[in-house]
Motif scaffolding. Sequence first.
Motif, PDB file in Angstrom:
ATOM      1  N   ASP A 290      67.246  29.423 -71.626  1.00  0.00           N
ATOM      2  CA  ASP A 290      67.612  29.311 -70.368  1.00  0.00           C
ATOM      3  C   ASP A 290      68.047  31.056 -70.178  1.00  0.00           C
ATOM      4  OD1 ASP A 290      69.795  29.211 -72.312  1.00  0.00           O
ATOM      5  OD2 ASP A 290      71.028  28.375 -70.824  1.00  0.00           O
TER       6      ASP A 290
ATOM      7  N   ARG B  19      61.894  17.992 -66.180  1.00  0.00           N
ATOM      8  CA  ARG B  19      62.498  17.617 -64.659  1.00  0.00           C
ATOM      9  C   ARG B  19      62.791  19.044 -64.126  1.00  0.00           C
ATOM     10  NH1 ARG B  19      66.418  12.617 -66.379  1.00  0.00           N
ATOM     11  NH2 ARG B  19      64.676  11.186 -66.955  1.00  0.00           N
TER      12      ARG B  19
ATOM     13  N   VAL C 280      66.762  23.221 -72.543  1.00  0.00           N
ATOM     14  CA  VAL C 280      67.266  23.907 -71.281  1.00  0.00           C
ATOM     15  C   VAL C 280      66.241  25.078 -70.836  1.00  0.00           C
ATOM     16  CG1 VAL C 280      69.316  24.539 -69.764  1.00  0.00           C
ATOM     17  CG2 VAL C 280      69.503  22.951 -71.818  1.00  0.00           C
TER      18      VAL C 280
ATOM     19  N   THR D 215      70.357  20.216 -78.715  1.00  0.00           N
ATOM     20  CA  THR D 215      69.995  21.037 -77.367  1.00  0.00           C
ATOM     21  C   THR D 215      69.301  22.250 -77.650  1.00  0.00           C
ATOM     22  OG1 THR D 215      71.955  19.874 -76.215  1.00  0.00           O
ATOM     23  CG2 THR D 215      70.896  21.953 -75.416  1.00  0.00           C
TER      24      THR D 215
ATOM     25  N   ALA E  25      73.136  18.926 -67.443  1.00  0.00           N
ATOM     26  CA  ALA E  25      72.318  18.004 -66.808  1.00  0.00           C
ATOM     27  C   ALA E  25      73.131  16.778 -66.640  1.00  0.00           C
ATOM     28  CB  ALA E  25      70.897  17.649 -67.380  1.00  0.00           C
TER      29      ALA E  25
ATOM     30  N   LEU F 143      66.987  18.062 -75.812  1.00  0.00           N
ATOM     31  CA  LEU F 143      67.200  18.414 -74.396  1.00  0.00           C
ATOM     32  C   LEU F 143      66.937  19.967 -74.367  1.00  0.00           C
ATOM     33  CD1 LEU F 143      67.913  18.231 -71.194  1.00  0.00           C
ATOM     34  CD2 LEU F 143      70.224  18.831 -71.846  1.00  0.00           C
TER      35      LEU F 143
ATOM     36  N   CYS G 128      64.734  20.437 -68.873  1.00  0.00           N
ATOM     37  CA  CYS G 128      65.684  20.876 -67.546  1.00  0.00           C
ATOM     38  C   CYS G 128      65.293  22.150 -67.129  1.00  0.00           C
ATOM     39  CB  CYS G 128      66.950  20.109 -67.716  1.00  0.00           C
ATOM     40  SG  CYS G 128      68.205  21.121 -68.565  1.00  0.00           S
ATOM     41  N   GLU G 129      64.948  22.294 -65.991  1.00  0.00           N
ATOM     42  CA  GLU G 129      64.734  23.591 -65.202  1.00  0.00           C
ATOM     43  C   GLU G 129      65.569  23.457 -63.820  1.00  0.00           C
ATOM     44  OE1 GLU G 129      64.274  26.968 -64.011  1.00  0.00           O
ATOM     45  OE2 GLU G 129      63.384  26.951 -66.140  1.00  0.00           O
ATOM     46  N   ARG G 130      66.449  24.499 -63.774  1.00  0.00           N
ATOM     47  CA  ARG G 130      67.144  24.735 -62.527  1.00  0.00           C
ATOM     48  C   ARG G 130      66.202  24.937 -61.154  1.00  0.00           C
ATOM     49  NH1 ARG G 130      71.038  30.030 -63.086  1.00  0.00           N
ATOM     50  NH2 ARG G 130      69.196  31.618 -63.131  1.00  0.00           N
TER      51      ARG G 130
ATOM     52  N   VAL H 134      66.948  20.616 -61.777  1.00  0.00           N
ATOM     53  CA  VAL H 134      68.133  20.140 -62.651  1.00  0.00           C
ATOM     54  C   VAL H 134      68.800  21.186 -63.538  1.00  0.00           C
ATOM     55  CG1 VAL H 134      68.906  18.482 -64.498  1.00  0.00           C
ATOM     56  CG2 VAL H 134      66.871  17.969 -62.921  1.00  0.00           C
ATOM     57  N   SER H 135      70.035  21.459 -63.146  1.00  0.00           N
ATOM     58  CA  SER H 135      70.657  22.563 -63.863  1.00  0.00           C
ATOM     59  C   SER H 135      71.510  21.784 -65.307  1.00  0.00           C
ATOM     60  CB  SER H 135      71.873  23.141 -62.889  1.00  0.00           C
ATOM     61  OG  SER H 135      71.180  23.715 -61.965  1.00  0.00           O
ATOM     62  N   TYR H 136      71.878  22.744 -65.894  1.00  0.00           N
ATOM     63  CA  TYR H 136      72.429  22.444 -67.211  1.00  0.00           C
ATOM     64  C   TYR H 136      74.015  22.678 -67.052  1.00  0.00           C
ATOM     65  CZ  TYR H 136      74.067  22.780 -72.100  1.00  0.00           C
ATOM     66  OH  TYR H 136      74.829  22.587 -73.048  1.00  0.00           O
TER      67      TYR H 136
END
Length: 376
Positions: A149, A130, A25, A145, A137, A23, A48-50, A133-135
């Motif tokens: 970030d 995605r 982040v 991981t 996730a 994952l 995943c990216e907010r 989507v915040s961590y």
Amino acid sequence: MVAGVRRCRRWLPSAAMETVDVLVVGAGLAGLHTARLVARQGFDVLVCERRTSLDVGIRTTGIFVRRTLRDFALPEQHLGPPVRRVLLYPPSLRAPVELVSPHDEYRVADMAGVYAEALARATAAGARVRLGVSYPAPGITARFTIGADGARSTVARRLGLDVNRRLIVGVEEVFPVDAGGAVPTFHCVLDPALAPGYLAWLVDDGQHAHLGLAGLPDRLPGPLPRLLAALRARFPDVPPAVGPVRRRGGPIPVNGVLRRIACAAGLLVGDAAGAVSPLTAGGLDPCLRMAELAAAVAGDYLRTGDAAVLRHYDGSALRARFRTRLLLRDVLSGVRRPAAAEVGFSVLRTRLGRAAASRVMFGDGSFPDVAPVPAR
């Protein structure tokens, strides 16, 4: 088990979750580049990216230096004209020191386009991305991981790794300009009353202007937008905007590479790892170089399960190579009065001073090369 691994904290998910190998982040340049390199090794990678779009929330000026332009395949269509000329200004803005390189030293990128290209390359390699989507996730767990970030990394805190303690904060306006034949120039203003511990800048490459400043947050003499307006009012070389003005900014770590940037549950890259030059605050070259090493280490570790592999991603070893830059960072941070900066400029105007300034601005060692992971 390697030093530091015992203290690494895993996020323990509940059952019935999607499980991935890696994952990542954060979908900035460091995260997407690392994701692409890990996915190319055959691992299941999820980013995943907010943010809901990569063309918003951009924080970097996007200045790529000669060494990065030479060593990495950057999208030419998103790079501005080359810059060879630098003007260094004292607080009075009088009698700047001019430095001109025989090489194309800088190109300022359209970072939204660079991110879009990096996203396309990562997905082509097999990584899934995605947005929004915040961590941590929800519904996702990972064998490993990778925290990409940013300077105030949540991944670092959750995994018990080191976090950035020394930050400057900055703001910048970017706007198109009328190409009137002016020589592309990087203007740097050293004024501790305006940008304490760092500098103000104007990069005008004939297509876009980037006007900004940054400094130590506890010593800034006012809100950043107000300081930027003051810079615009007193700096004579700011060209008029011929299109919309975009503003961006954020924190920049200047403590050098952190010591503990890897453990059995994950590792850090980019700003999260402190991979920024302590003196110049340049972070694009380090993020790409460290991403190459991080991807190799992560892949080797996932294949072998041998925690000793993580020793190759050693922040302490990298940090030791920044002693001079960290010392110069302390010197720059210690200049508190404009009068002292003016005196310093008398040194820059000497032959040795100009040579030292040229080495900083045009040097080919923006970030040390990182040793590849030995074949296993």
